[in-house]
Design an enzyme around this catalytic site. Structure first.
Site, PDB file in Angstrom:
ATOM      1  N   LYS A 184     -30.458 -82.569 -42.528  1.00 48.87           N
ATOM      2  CA  LYS A 184     -30.401 -81.107 -42.696  1.00 48.87           C
ATOM      3  C   LYS A 184     -29.277 -80.571 -41.832  1.00 48.87           C
ATOM      4  O   LYS A 184     -28.909 -81.178 -40.811  1.00 48.87           O
ATOM      5  CB  LYS A 184     -31.730 -80.475 -42.244  1.00 48.87           C
ATOM      6  CG  LYS A 184     -31.978 -79.122 -42.863  1.00 48.87           C
ATOM      7  CD  LYS A 184     -32.540 -79.276 -44.263  1.00 48.87           C
ATOM      8  CE  LYS A 184     -32.775 -77.937 -44.925  1.00 48.87           C
ATOM      9  NZ  LYS A 184     -33.481 -78.103 -46.210  1.00 48.87           N
TER      10      LYS A 184
HETATM   11  P1  NAD Z   1     -32.745 -67.945 -50.797  1.00 53.12           P
HETATM   12  O1  NAD Z   1     -31.914 -67.440 -49.678  1.00 53.12           O
HETATM   13  O2  NAD Z   1     -32.132 -68.085 -52.153  1.00 53.12           O
HETATM   14  O3  NAD Z   1     -34.041 -67.025 -50.986  1.00 53.12           O
HETATM   15  C1  NAD Z   1     -34.884 -66.651 -49.962  1.00 53.12           C
HETATM   16  C2  NAD Z   1     -35.414 -65.269 -50.332  1.00 53.12           C
HETATM   17  O4  NAD Z   1     -36.444 -64.931 -49.415  1.00 53.12           O
HETATM   18  C3  NAD Z   1     -34.356 -64.180 -50.279  1.00 53.12           C
HETATM   19  O5  NAD Z   1     -34.402 -63.391 -51.439  1.00 53.12           O
HETATM   20  C4  NAD Z   1     -34.731 -63.398 -49.021  1.00 53.12           C
HETATM   21  O6  NAD Z   1     -34.377 -62.032 -49.087  1.00 53.12           O
HETATM   22  C5  NAD Z   1     -36.231 -63.592 -48.983  1.00 53.12           C
HETATM   23  N1  NAD Z   1     -36.814 -63.417 -47.659  1.00 53.12           N
HETATM   24  C6  NAD Z   1     -36.282 -63.723 -46.454  1.00 53.12           C
HETATM   25  N2  NAD Z   1     -37.148 -63.407 -45.474  1.00 53.12           N
HETATM   26  C7  NAD Z   1     -38.241 -62.900 -46.065  1.00 53.12           C
HETATM   27  C8  NAD Z   1     -39.460 -62.390 -45.581  1.00 53.12           C
HETATM   28  N3  NAD Z   1     -39.722 -62.353 -44.273  1.00 53.12           N
HETATM   29  N4  NAD Z   1     -40.367 -61.933 -46.484  1.00 53.12           N
HETATM   30  C9  NAD Z   1     -40.114 -61.980 -47.807  1.00 53.12           C
HETATM   31  N5  NAD Z   1     -38.948 -62.444 -48.318  1.00 53.12           N
HETATM   32  C10 NAD Z   1     -38.030 -62.896 -47.463  1.00 53.12           C
HETATM   33  O7  NAD Z   1     -33.364 -69.325 -50.280  1.00 53.12           O
HETATM   34  P2  NAD Z   1     -34.059 -70.447 -51.147  1.00 53.12           P
HETATM   35  O8  NAD Z   1     -33.040 -71.480 -51.476  1.00 53.12           O
HETATM   36  O9  NAD Z   1     -34.854 -69.818 -52.224  1.00 53.12           O
HETATM   37  O10 NAD Z   1     -35.013 -71.095 -50.056  1.00 53.12           O
HETATM   38  C11 NAD Z   1     -36.265 -70.519 -49.727  1.00 53.12           C
HETATM   39  C12 NAD Z   1     -37.112 -71.561 -49.028  1.00 53.12           C
HETATM   40  O11 NAD Z   1     -37.255 -72.690 -49.892  1.00 53.12           O
HETATM   41  C13 NAD Z   1     -36.533 -72.115 -47.732  1.00 53.12           C
HETATM   42  O12 NAD Z   1     -37.629 -72.453 -46.882  1.00 53.12           O
HETATM   43  C14 NAD Z   1     -35.842 -73.394 -48.172  1.00 53.12           C
HETATM   44  O13 NAD Z   1     -35.720 -74.323 -47.115  1.00 53.12           O
HETATM   45  C15 NAD Z   1     -36.827 -73.871 -49.222  1.00 53.12           C
HETATM   46  N6  NAD Z   1     -36.284 -74.803 -50.221  1.00 53.12           N
HETATM   47  C16 NAD Z   1     -35.213 -74.482 -51.004  1.00 53.12           C
HETATM   48  C17 NAD Z   1     -34.776 -75.362 -51.967  1.00 53.12           C
HETATM   49  C18 NAD Z   1     -33.660 -75.019 -52.917  1.00 53.12           C
HETATM   50  O14 NAD Z   1     -33.408 -75.811 -53.851  1.00 53.12           O
HETATM   51  N7  NAD Z   1     -33.007 -73.897 -52.778  1.00 53.12           N
HETATM   52  C19 NAD Z   1     -35.398 -76.621 -52.112  1.00 53.12           C
HETATM   53  C20 NAD Z   1     -36.482 -76.916 -51.299  1.00 53.12           C
HETATM   54  C21 NAD Z   1     -36.922 -75.998 -50.367  1.00 53.12           C
END
Ligand code: NAD
Length: 430
Positions: A120
């Site tokens: 990571k």
């Molecule tokens: P992203 O930045 O696209 O989306 C995150 C969203 O959450 C944003 O719209 C943001 O405004 C919102 N957010 C932030 N803080 C918040 C809060 N306190 N309350 C409500 N909403 C809030 O990120 P993502 O890629 O969707 O990742 C989200 C989570 O999923 C992370 O934990 C990431 O590690 C995990 N993840 C992502 C992927 C991927 O393929 N993108 C894969 C596995 C895990």
């Protein structure tokens, strides 16, 4: 695991300890290792990240000032293949967080049985106050600093919080300029025209849908009678919402950092996405009513999908969760202390290292396609994703039943066992 670690040498408070993702990862790791009777030496190998790199990157801002940003890349394990894991940009990135996320990637890749280890990366910065040019310069300089650490055979980054396809294109380009030829397989989650995979942008959300449908089937519930609450409307939450609504589930509430929107008959997700694009926020959407974002997670519902960030379900609030199924779209949304409370409340938990593994699974497909130079159509990607997610879900739930443990412990046990087996087969070099 924490011996000699300068970051956590002072005794943290109980709450700090609960919210420290690295300590949370340690608790789950120790529980699984104990149940597996893992010997001490193997525990020591698997407990610590193999390599950690910290970089301080100077970047010229648009107004001519120079700022120095701190970034990390941690490789937890390469026992089963190259490191694999996203890069996040956020103001509160810490080495402990990146370590935990790297270890979760090791376990996640092992849960879905793909040939990757775990890694990571992250940069401490606030993308909301940075221009696209500044973000590009941060990305390129960060890539240059970690260049010897990454590569298709060593460690393959991907998008994570606040990074996206464009970020991956910049990393791929910077890496390729140094190598003097185009190396698409150095990152996944790239734009399709630069060697990305069909279905990658939807993959994590699609994986959440697939495992949620499996859980509903086990609980004897119809998708059409299922009310869903989703926290986070980004890559994971937004796609999960879109695909769940399309599959007939009723997405009644979306929670974002600046507010929540509710409709008991189900929100029109496509319209909500358009509304957010136009206004910059999900609030004041005419197809729903605004609601208190801090209360929305505790709505009575069948399925809760935390898909924003870690530590949102803690010992302080787990008792108020009224969902029957918790599908962890985000990494580490539930603290270890909250696990016990959810278990008492008989919440069916689909743990993060299984629930959001759809993303890394299609990243694996992307890496395979880049190396083959031969690309699959979307149906084939989705079909192979479904096969892996369903098989992994069944394997974990069956393991949990057989060994009388909860789903999370089962997932960790299966993962640790697989990684330990690979380490044993390879032996210790030196
Ligand atoms: P992203 O930045 O696209 O989306 C995150 C969203 O959450 C944003 O719209 C943001 O405004 C919102 N957010 C932030 N803080 C918040 C809060 N306190 N309350 C409500 N909403 C809030 O990120 P993502 O890629 O969707 O990742 C989200 C989570 O999923 C992370 O934990 C990431 O590690 C995990 N993840 C992502 C992927 C991927 O393929 N993108 C894969 C596995 C895990």
């Amino acid at each position: 695991m924490t011996l000699g670690d300068p970051m956590i040498s002072e005794a943290p408070s109980a709450l700090e300890q609960e919210l420290n993702p690295w300590l949370a990862a340690e608790i789950r790791f120790n529980e699984a290792a104990r149940r597996l009777n893992l010997d001490d030496g193997m525990r020591k190998i698997l407990a610590m990240p193999a390599r950690e790199l910290t970089v301080h990157i100077p970047v010229t801002l648009d107004d001519g000032r120079i700022e120095v940003f701190t970034g990390y890349r941690v490789q937890h394990s390469i026992a089963r293949g190259p490191g694999k894991g996203g890069i996040r940009f956020a103001p509160d990135v810490s080495l402990d967080e990146i370590r935990a996320l790297a270890s979760w990637m090791t376990w996640k890749c092992a849960v879905v049985n793909i040939p990757f280890g775990g890694a990571k990366g992250g940069v401490i910065c606030d993308p909301r106050v940075l221009s696209d040019f500044e973000l590009e310069r941060i990305t390129r300089r960060y890539t240059a600093e970690i260049l010897d650490f990454i590569g298709p055979e060593t460690d393959v980054p991907a998008p994570d919080m606040n990074t996206n396809e464009q970020t991956m294109a910049w990393i791929m380009d910077t890496y390729s300029m140094h190598k003097r030829h185009t190396v698409t397989a150095v990152v996944t989650g790239k734009p399709f025209d630069l060697g990305g995979s069909r279905g990658r942008s939807e993959a994590t959300g699609r994986g959440c849908l697939i495992v949620s449908l499996q859980a509903l089937k086990r609980l004897g519930k119809n998708p059409e009678d299922t009310c869903v609450v989703i926290q986070g409307f980004g890559n994971v939450g937004g796609m999960a919402a879109k695909l769940m609504a399309r599959a007939g589930l009723k997405v009644v509430c979306i929670i974002e950092w600046d507010g929540a929107v509710y409709n008991k008959n189900g929100l029109d997700i496509t319209k909500l996405m358009e509304h957010r694009k136009e206004t910059g926020s999900i609030t004041d959407f005419e197809g729903g009513e605004n609601m208190d974002k801090d209360e929305a997670m505790f709505l009575g519902c069948d399925l809760l999908v935390p898909a924003a960030r870690e530590n949102v379900i803690t010992s302080q609030n787990a008792g108020r969760i009224r969902a029957k199924i918790l599908c962890e779209g985000a990494n580490g949304p539930t603290t270890a202390a909250a696990d016990e409370i959810l278990a008492d409340r008989k919440v069916f938990v689909i743990p993060d290292i299984l629930a959001n593994a759809g993303g890394v699974t299609v990243s694996y497909f992307e890496w395979v396609q880049d190396r083959q130079g031969f690309f699959w159509n979307e149906d084939l990607v989705n079909q192979r994703l479904e096969e892996i997610m369903v098989n992994s879900f069944d394997a974990i739930v069956e393991y949990a039943r057989k060994h009388q443990v909860n789903n999370r412990t089962a997932a960790y046990m299966v993962a640790l066992d697989r990684v330990a087996f690979a380490v044993k087969l390879r032996g210790i070099y030196a």
